[in-house]
Design an enzyme around this catalytic site. Structure first.
Site, PDB file in Angstrom:
ATOM      1  N   THR A  62      -2.857   3.846  -7.470  1.00  0.00           N
ATOM      2  CA  THR A  62      -3.970   4.695  -7.903  1.00  0.00           C
ATOM      3  C   THR A  62      -3.438   5.891  -8.691  1.00  0.00           C
ATOM      4  O   THR A  62      -4.007   6.293  -9.707  1.00  0.00           O
ATOM      5  CB  THR A  62      -4.768   5.182  -6.678  1.00  0.00           C
ATOM      6  OG1 THR A  62      -5.011   4.081  -5.834  1.00  0.00           O
ATOM      7  CG2 THR A  62      -6.064   5.840  -7.058  1.00  0.00           C
ATOM      8  N   PRO A 100       0.810  -1.220   0.000  1.00  0.00           N
ATOM      9  CA  PRO A 100       0.000   0.000   0.000  1.00  0.00           C
ATOM     10  C   PRO A 100       0.846   1.274   0.000  1.00  0.00           C
ATOM     11  O   PRO A 100       1.977   1.271   0.499  1.00  0.00           O
ATOM     12  CB  PRO A 100      -0.821  -0.106   1.298  1.00  0.00           C
ATOM     13  CG  PRO A 100      -0.092  -1.070   2.143  1.00  0.00           C
ATOM     14  CD  PRO A 100       0.649  -1.988   1.237  1.00  0.00           C
ATOM     15  N   HIS A 106      22.636   2.048  28.090  1.00  0.00           N
ATOM     16  CA  HIS A 106      21.906   0.972  27.407  1.00  0.00           C
ATOM     17  C   HIS A 106      21.879   1.244  25.889  1.00  0.00           C
ATOM     18  O   HIS A 106      22.247   0.395  25.089  1.00  0.00           O
ATOM     19  CB  HIS A 106      20.477   0.937  27.987  1.00  0.00           C
ATOM     20  CG  HIS A 106      19.565  -0.062  27.370  1.00  0.00           C
ATOM     21  ND1 HIS A 106      19.168  -1.216  28.027  1.00  0.00           N
ATOM     22  CD2 HIS A 106      18.944  -0.100  26.168  1.00  0.00           C
ATOM     23  CE1 HIS A 106      18.365  -1.893  27.250  1.00  0.00           C
ATOM     24  NE2 HIS A 106      18.201  -1.227  26.103  1.00  0.00           N
ATOM     25  N   GLU A 107      21.485   2.469  25.548  1.00  0.00           N
ATOM     26  CA  GLU A 107      21.373   2.826  24.124  1.00  0.00           C
ATOM     27  C   GLU A 107      22.747   2.955  23.477  1.00  0.00           C
ATOM     28  O   GLU A 107      22.928   2.594  22.311  1.00  0.00           O
ATOM     29  CB  GLU A 107      20.589   4.129  23.947  1.00  0.00           C
ATOM     30  CG  GLU A 107      19.166   4.105  24.492  1.00  0.00           C
ATOM     31  CD  GLU A 107      18.314   2.959  23.981  1.00  0.00           C
ATOM     32  OE1 GLU A 107      18.598   2.430  22.887  1.00  0.00           O
ATOM     33  OE2 GLU A 107      17.374   2.564  24.685  1.00  0.00           O
ATOM     34  N   HIS A 130      23.951  -0.376  22.280  1.00  0.00           N
ATOM     35  CA  HIS A 130      23.346  -0.733  20.988  1.00  0.00           C
ATOM     36  C   HIS A 130      24.053  -0.001  19.851  1.00  0.00           C
ATOM     37  O   HIS A 130      24.428  -0.587  18.838  1.00  0.00           O
ATOM     38  CB  HIS A 130      21.875  -0.292  20.956  1.00  0.00           C
ATOM     39  CG  HIS A 130      20.943  -1.174  21.710  1.00  0.00           C
ATOM     40  ND1 HIS A 130      20.933  -2.528  21.593  1.00  0.00           N
ATOM     41  CD2 HIS A 130      19.941  -0.865  22.592  1.00  0.00           C
ATOM     42  CE1 HIS A 130      19.973  -3.028  22.361  1.00  0.00           C
ATOM     43  NE2 HIS A 130      19.362  -2.019  22.995  1.00  0.00           N
TER      44      HIS A 130
END
Lengths: 276, 562
Positions: B152, B147, B373-374, B377
């Site tokens: 269209t 989609p 923590h981030e 990552h």
């Protein structure tokens, strides 16, 4: 054999036309003026089990009903007697409406012949009844157009034949004068807008040739009304409305006097027209 | 006739007797009423008789007027219902060709698709040359793909280019509550198209979400719903065949998000939807063009790096990109900015992907924990991931439930992934756990989702993709449930306990080896970890350029992509 649409049309059209033309041909009146008294008596007797006395005076039908217990101890019209009066009105109306030519007025007098000697009179203009039947006028308006008079008359006591009542031919102008009086009383005494604000001591109306003279004694007892409110003007408005409702033009002016003013007020036909 | 005969006669004709008695009663009653009515009329007093007769013409007149009104309504309704489409007209949208004004060059990106569609346009425009060589004109064109990719839009551009009227309906609107309504609507639609084509020389029917009326036909289970759906498909097939039989210059364009195999096979047959065009998600260059197209419509900072935006928006459809630009312009207005800049676009992307900022206040300790923590990552993703770029790191809580996040995406759409990719993903997931452990010597529940992801990758590697260290190969997931009937005496699984044990060991081995590698990396890069975390605490959010700058400052470079 199958009928063609044209054949069906040719058969149906004359039938339909004949059916509609039935409504166009004059219908023979059921009653005649000559036997009006007998007709009213017999109809009332046959259908309503009431036997009134009936007279025809010119264009007015007078009906007398002797009711020993018309008025209760609380000075109210007794329910069963009120029903009797209504039945007589109904019977008389049926006879009068189904005749041609019709009389102009119907006056029903029910008298308390046993205890108090009271005459209870109801007067109607016949075209008003026709209009009411055809619903051209409202129930309220019909009530305003009906003259209802209650008067103590000791001659009524023990008069079962109606000899004490004055059976005159009522003229429209007199009927209207009395109706204006009645409408004025109803307005100042019962109209929610003015109820309790006025005291109506007296109101009289009578004709001086082509002038209707109204003599009132109406005073304001409480409440505050707009400055422009004038009792005589309000009475004139009632007169103007009544004359217009009956399309009555056989007068020149209305003269009104009231105890609240020194001079009398005169309203010409043009003045009355402007008030509407 | 004796009693026996009468009884037999009654037994045989009881219905007729009852009916006759009933009709006789009605007849007698009617006759009595009519006679009584006539009698009453005759004996009525003249006034009331007059009243009755005089009202007859009026009553007759009113009866005729009422009859005419009702007859007109009835006729109009019947005409509308039986000849003019009736309820099938309800909800049918008609877009005239004049209203469709999308120029061919306004269809941006999708160059390959455009080239294919252009061929169709040419074939539609120049039918005679095709017919001269005996070729058959294209009657159906199916556009499929995810989609928001411009199906269209492309259909409207085709209609504008071919210059024929455009009838547009949505498949879901065709099916209705009444059985057979779908088929009736399709019939009505094609009838209208034929009339339009006759008048204006051609017509394009566009059926959006065609899957609603083109799902494979199945047996009805007795409720009638499937019967109605089957009827709609049959009607569509009949109409498409009808188009081929007659020369009427009508083309049906269908658009769907579902895969080709999910549509009725008969519809896909040659001669019905002759051409199929897949309109997929835009590529890197296309996304750049799309961003440029939408940004040109608003005031934007010329310093915006469209290439970065394109890289950041992998797997985004043109509709998503349009939405990002629209959202960015709203943010710019709210922030009283003259132009839309990179921060607004970045915020818009976050808002669309991750939800709104959550108004909760984190304590200093929580902020530090989240930042480390981030940072874990981000550093692992930056240094170890073979395909992904780190676009953003944030410690602002979001309504979707994150206290922070690191947004890393592949530089390009990847449709297949190798072992290294999955291992890198596991390492990136475990980065947070390792960072927390290294810095605070303890860990938090914030690793819940990270472990979930890491285990999912490692489980699939071992069980499905033959990437486990034990050497077991095969998709063991397929064996986990027995083939065929699951009832009766059939075993619930074909896997032995030993194999299961081995595979489970593999899952742990993958996780442990990734964990070890991540620990080694972050221990080695502890200075970088501190730097990144501190920057994150200070700025709350780090964008692509800021992340690049931190790594550059620490002398770290991104590994070459695999």
């Amino acid at each position: 054999m199958r009928k063609s649409p044209a054949c069906l049309f040719l058969t149906l059209t004359p039938c339909l036309l004949a059916f509609f033309l039935c409504g166009c041909q004059p219908i023979k009146p059921t009653y005649t003026k000559e036997d009006i008294t007998a007709s009213v008596i017999s109809l009332c007797k046959k259908e309503y089990q009431v036997e009134p006395k009936v007279w025809l005076r010119g264009e007015t039908v007078w009906i007398y009903l002797s009711l020993p217990n018309l008025i209760t101890k609380e000075l109210q019209v007794e329910k069963t007697t009120a029903e009797k009066i209504n039945k007589v009105i109904m019977g008389a109306s049926r006879v009068i409406l189904s005749m041609n030519p019709r009389p102009q007025f119907i006056a029903i007098v029910a008298s308390d012949t046993q205890e108090y000697g009271i005459d209870y009179t109801i007067i109607n203009w016949i075209p008003d009844i026709v209009k009411y039947q055809l619903q051209f006028i409202s129930r309220d308006e019909f009530f305003h157009r009906t003259l209802i008079k209650t008067k103590q008359n000791f001659y009524a006591l023990y008069d079962d034949e109606g000899e004490h009542i004055e059976k005159t031919d009522i003229a429209l102008k007199d009927f209207l004068a009395e109706q204006i009086m009645q409408r004025t009383q109803l307005m100042f005494l019962l109209e929610p807008e003015y109820k309790g604000d006025f005291k109506v001591k007296k109101i009289q109306a009578g004709w001086k040739e082509t002038t209707l003279s109204i003599n009132a004694d109406i005073t304001q007892v409480k409440g505050s009304l707009p400055k422009q409110f004038n009792i005589r003007r309000e009475i004139a408005k009632i007169a103007a409305y009544t004359f217009k409702a009956y399309d009555f033009k056989d007068f020149l002016a209305v003269e009104i006097t009231n105890t609240d003013g020194e001079k009398e007020s005169v309203f010409t036909r043009i003045d009355l027209k402007r008030l509407l | 006739m004796d009693f026996k005969k009468s009884r037999v006669y009654i037994k045989l004709h009881w219905m007729g007797i009852l009916l006759t008695l009933f009709l006789l009663t009605i007849g007698i009653f009617t006759a009595i009423v009519i006679i009584a009515g006539i009698n009453a009329m005759i004996h009525m007093e003249s006034f009331y008789k007059q009243l009755q007769f005089s009202s007859i013409p009026l009553q007759f007149f009113f009866s005729i007027v009422t009859a005419i009104i009702f007859a007109s309504i009835y006729t109009i309704f019947n005409y509308w219902f039986f000849f003019s489409g009736g309820m099938t007209k309800l909800g049918q949208k008609k877009v005239k060709s004049q209203e469709v004004n999308i120029k061919w060059n306004e269809v941006i990106g999708m160059d390959e698709i455009k080239r294919e569609a252009w061929e169709v346009v040419q074939l539609l425009k120049d039918r005679t040359s095709l017919q001269r060589v005996g070729g058959q004109v294209i009657k159906g064109l199916l556009l499929f793909g995810p989609p928001g990719c411009g199906k269209t839009y492309l259909a409207k551009a085709i209609a504008t280019e071919v210059k024929v009227p455009f009838l547009s309906v949505v498949g879901s609107e065709i099916e209705g509550i009444i059985v057979g309504l779908g088929a009736a609507k399709i019939r009505s639609l094609f009838k209208e198209a034929r009339a339009t084509a006759e008048l204006q020389g051609g017509c394009i029917i566009f059926i959006d979400e065609i899957d609603s009326v083109a799902r494979p036909r199945r047996e009805d289970m007795g409720f009638g719903g499937q019967m109605s759906a089957n009827a709609a498909v049959n009607q569509l097939l009949t109409e498409l065949d009808g188009l081929r039989k007659r020369e009427n210059n009508i083309v049906v364009i269908g658009a769907t998000n579902v895969e080709e195999r999910e549509l009725d096979a008969a519809l896909m047959r040659a001669g019905r939807f002759d051409r199929k065009i897949y309109i997929g998600l835009p590529g890197l260059k296309d996304r750049e063009h799309i961003f440029k197209f939408y940004l040109q419509k608003i005031k934007y900072d010329p310093g915006i790096d469209l290439a970065v935006l394109a890289r950041k928006s992998v797997y985004k459809s043109p509709a998503d990109i349009s939405n990002i630009v629209r959202e960015a312009s709203i943010i710019a207005v709210r922030n009283k900015k003259e132009k839309v800049g990179m921060p607004e676009i970045s915020e818009a992307m976050d808002r669309i992907d991750l939800g709104l900022k959550k108004p909760i206040e984190l304590s200093e300790k929580e902020k530090e924990q989240t930042a480390y923590h981030e940072a874990g990552h981000a550093i692992v993703a930056y240094l170890l991931h073979p395909t992904d770029d780190v676009f953003k790191a944030s410690i602002i809580p979001r309504t979707v439930g994150f206290l922070g996040y690191v947004y890393h995406r592949s530089r390009e759409e990847l449709h297949i992934h190798n072992r290294e990719y999955y291992l890198a993903n596991i390492k990136v997931s475990l980065g947070s756990y390792v960072a927390e452990k290294l810095k605070f010597n303890t860990t938090t529940s914030g690793v819940d989702e990270d472990f979930h992801q890491a285990m999912w990758w490692s489980y699939n590697m071992a069980w499905r993709w033959g990437m486990g260290p034990s050497g077991l190969k095969g998709n063991f997931k397929a064996l986990e449930k027995s083939f065929g009937s699951s009832g009766g005496w059939a075993p619930s699984t074909y896997l032995s306990e030993k194999t299961k044990e081995k595979l489970d060991d593999d899952v742990q081995k993958i996780l442990q080896s990734c964990l070890e590698e991540t620990e080694n990396l972050l221990a080695k890069e502890s200075a970088l970890l501190d730097k990144f975390a501190q920057e994150l605490i200070k700025k709350q959010e780090l964008d692509y350029d800021e992340i690049e700058a931190i790594f550059k400052e620490c002398g770290k470079a991104r590994p070459a992509s695999s």
